[in-house]
Design a protein around this motif. Structure first.
Motif, short mmCIF file in Angstrom:
data_model
loop_
_atom_site.label_atom_id
_atom_site.label_comp_id
_atom_site.label_asym_id
_atom_site.label_seq_id
_atom_site.Cartn_x
_atom_site.Cartn_y
_atom_site.Cartn_z
N ILE A 1 0.82 -1.21 0.00
CA ILE A 1 0.00 0.00 0.00
C ILE A 1 0.86 1.26 0.00
O ILE A 1 0.34 2.37 0.14
CB ILE A 1 -0.96 0.02 1.20
N GLY A 2 2.17 1.09 -0.16
CA GLY A 2 3.07 2.24 -0.19
C GLY A 2 3.18 2.83 -1.59
O GLY A 2 2.61 2.32 -2.55
N PRO A 3 3.97 3.93 -1.74
CA PRO A 3 4.05 4.63 -3.02
C PRO A 3 5.16 4.13 -3.95
O PRO A 3 5.24 4.58 -5.09
CB PRO A 3 4.32 6.07 -2.60
N THR A 4 6.02 3.23 -3.47
CA THR A 4 7.15 2.78 -4.28
C THR A 4 7.22 1.26 -4.31
O THR A 4 6.54 0.57 -3.54
CB THR A 4 8.48 3.34 -3.72
N VAL A 5 8.07 0.75 -5.20
CA VAL A 5 8.19 -0.69 -5.40
C VAL A 5 8.91 -1.33 -4.21
O VAL A 5 9.93 -0.82 -3.73
CB VAL A 5 8.95 -0.99 -6.69
N ALA A 6 8.36 -2.44 -3.72
CA ALA A 6 9.02 -3.24 -2.69
C ALA A 6 9.76 -4.38 -3.39
O ALA A 6 9.20 -5.05 -4.26
CB ALA A 6 8.00 -3.79 -1.70
N ARG A 7 11.00 -4.60 -3.02
CA ARG A 7 11.81 -5.65 -3.63
C ARG A 7 12.30 -6.63 -2.56
O ARG A 7 12.47 -6.26 -1.41
CB ARG A 7 13.00 -5.05 -4.39
N ASP A 8 12.52 -7.85 -3.03
CA ASP A 8 13.04 -8.90 -2.16
C ASP A 8 12.22 -9.00 -0.87
O ASP A 8 12.75 -8.94 0.23
CB ASP A 8 14.52 -8.63 -1.84
N VAL A 9 10.90 -9.13 -1.02
CA VAL A 9 9.99 -9.17 0.12
C VAL A 9 10.03 -10.58 0.75
O VAL A 9 9.80 -11.58 0.06
CB VAL A 9 8.56 -8.83 -0.30
N LYS A 10 10.29 -10.62 2.03
CA LYS A 10 10.33 -11.89 2.77
C LYS A 10 9.35 -11.82 3.93
O LYS A 10 9.35 -10.85 4.69
CB LYS A 10 11.74 -12.17 3.28
N ILE A 11 8.54 -12.87 4.06
CA ILE A 11 7.51 -12.89 5.10
C ILE A 11 7.66 -14.18 5.90
O ILE A 11 7.75 -15.27 5.34
CB ILE A 11 6.10 -12.82 4.49
N PRO B 1 10.22 -11.25 -5.54
CA PRO B 1 11.24 -10.37 -6.13
C PRO B 1 10.81 -8.91 -6.23
O PRO B 1 11.61 -8.01 -5.99
CB PRO B 1 11.46 -10.98 -7.53
N MET B 2 9.54 -8.69 -6.58
CA MET B 2 9.08 -7.31 -6.78
C MET B 2 7.60 -7.23 -6.49
O MET B 2 6.81 -8.08 -6.91
CB MET B 2 9.34 -6.85 -8.22
N LEU B 3 7.20 -6.20 -5.74
CA LEU B 3 5.80 -5.96 -5.41
C LEU B 3 5.51 -4.48 -5.66
O LEU B 3 5.78 -3.64 -4.81
CB LEU B 3 5.52 -6.34 -3.95
N PRO B 4 4.96 -4.14 -6.83
CA PRO B 4 4.71 -2.73 -7.16
C PRO B 4 3.64 -2.12 -6.24
O PRO B 4 2.88 -2.85 -5.59
CB PRO B 4 4.22 -2.78 -8.61
N PRO B 5 3.53 -0.80 -6.22
CA PRO B 5 2.48 -0.15 -5.42
C PRO B 5 1.09 -0.61 -5.87
O PRO B 5 0.79 -0.65 -7.06
CB PRO B 5 2.69 1.34 -5.72
N VAL C 1 7.47 -8.83 8.16
CA VAL C 1 7.72 -8.49 6.76
C VAL C 1 9.05 -7.76 6.66
O VAL C 1 9.28 -6.75 7.33
CB VAL C 1 6.59 -7.61 6.18
N GLU C 2 9.93 -8.28 5.81
CA GLU C 2 11.19 -7.61 5.49
C GLU C 2 11.20 -7.31 4.00
O GLU C 2 10.77 -8.14 3.19
CB GLU C 2 12.37 -8.48 5.86
N ALA C 3 11.71 -6.14 3.63
CA ALA C 3 11.73 -5.76 2.21
C ALA C 3 12.79 -4.69 1.99
O ALA C 3 13.36 -4.13 2.94
CB ALA C 3 10.36 -5.23 1.78
N LYS C 4 13.04 -4.43 0.71
CA LYS C 4 13.95 -3.36 0.32
C LYS C 4 13.18 -2.32 -0.48
O LYS C 4 12.29 -2.65 -1.27
CB LYS C 4 15.11 -3.92 -0.53
N GLY C 5 13.53 -1.05 -0.26
CA GLY C 5 12.90 0.05 -0.97
C GLY C 5 13.94 0.86 -1.71
O GLY C 5 15.08 0.43 -1.87
N PRO C 6 13.58 2.06 -2.16
CA PRO C 6 14.53 2.89 -2.90
C PRO C 6 15.72 3.36 -2.08
O PRO C 6 16.73 3.78 -2.64
CB PRO C 6 13.67 4.07 -3.36
N PHE C 7 15.62 3.30 -0.75
CA PHE C 7 16.72 3.74 0.11
C PHE C 7 17.43 2.57 0.79
O PHE C 7 18.19 2.77 1.73
CB PHE C 7 16.19 4.70 1.19
N GLY C 8 17.14 1.36 0.33
CA GLY C 8 17.77 0.19 0.95
C GLY C 8 16.77 -0.60 1.78
O GLY C 8 15.57 -0.63 1.50
N ASP C 9 17.27 -1.22 2.84
CA ASP C 9 16.43 -2.06 3.69
C ASP C 9 15.36 -1.22 4.39
O ASP C 9 15.64 -0.15 4.93
CB ASP C 9 17.27 -2.77 4.75
#
Length: 233
Positions: free
Chosen positions: A83-93, A120-124, A151-159
């Motif tokens: 539900i965020g504004p940017t792509v979530a990458r490497d999402v681990k749950i 691998p990728m979860l777009p907004p 939930v762990e993920a990476k965003g545009p600024f890293g972890d």
């Protein structure tokens, strides 16, 4: 006291005054320096806060929930959504306890397989939905109804800072069949039928005289046709 002594006393006084002025100026300069340092520190904190707000506003926000598949549905589904504004990458749950289903081992394997694989990728706005369980079977079993998802993920600024969600499906017990999927449509049709009935009654009352005359004319024509047929015979 001779002249030399007065000169010495005057020189001492001048020296004391000069020392006091120097001390006062030094204190004032020190206060100014401290004030400047405090302003720098405040500006630095404000900058850090602004950067933190900017980062938080532009990071992905992945949530995990378990809920009915729709109004009146007895199927519970596991939802993963960004539900965020940017792509979530490497999402681990991860789930504690591990997710299990009362509707068969095959469904449990699918759920655990989905949870163990990184996304691998979860777009907004992207939503992933997995069949979790049938409510009647779940609540009739001894399987857990509360889970802690991390939930762990990476965003545009890293972890991204890990997020935890405590999901308790026991609140859905007895509420899943409260509304049929077509319930709203049925209510709307009933309302329309009632409106048509009211309109028909109002039209009848407003045009009762004309309706009676029309009925009488039709009856007279029928009588004439019957009389004509009898005369011809």
């Amino acid at each position: 006291m001779n002249t030399e002594n007065w000169i010495a006393v005057g020189a001492g006084i001048v020296a004391l005054v000069a020392a006091w002025v120097s001390y006062t100026q030094a204190r004032h300069a020190r206060a100014q320096t401290l004030a400047a340092l405090e302003q720098v520190a405040i500006a630095h904190r404000q900058l850090e806060q602004a950067e933190a707000v900017h980062r938080e506003q532009n990071e992905p926000y992945v949530i995990v929930d378990i809920q009915p598949d729709g109004p009146g549905s007895s199927l519970l589904v596991l939802l993963i959504e960004n539900i965020g504004p940017t792509v979530a990458r490497d999402v681990k749950i991860t789930a504690d306890p591990p997710v299990t289903s009362a509707s068969g081992d095959n469904l449990t394997e699918r759920l655990q397989g989905a949870m163990s694989a990184a996304i691998p990728m979860l777009p907004p706005g992207r939503r992933l939905k997995y069949a979790f369980d049938v409510s009647s079977r779940r609540f009739a079993s001894d399987l857990p109804t509360a889970f802690r998802f991390t939930v762990e993920a990476k965003g545009p600024f890293g972890d991204v800072e890990p997020m935890e969600y405590l999901v308790d499906i026991s609140s859905w017990r007895g509420t899943l069949r409260g509304e049929r999927p077509t319930g709203k449509l049925e209510d709307a049709l009933k309302s329309i039928a009632g409106s048509i009935s009211d309109l028909s009654e109002a039209y009848g009352r407003a045009n009762a005289s004309a309706i009676r005359m029309n009925d009488q004319d039709a009856l007279d024509r029928l009588r004439q046709e019957l009389d004509g047929g009898s005369s011809g015979t």
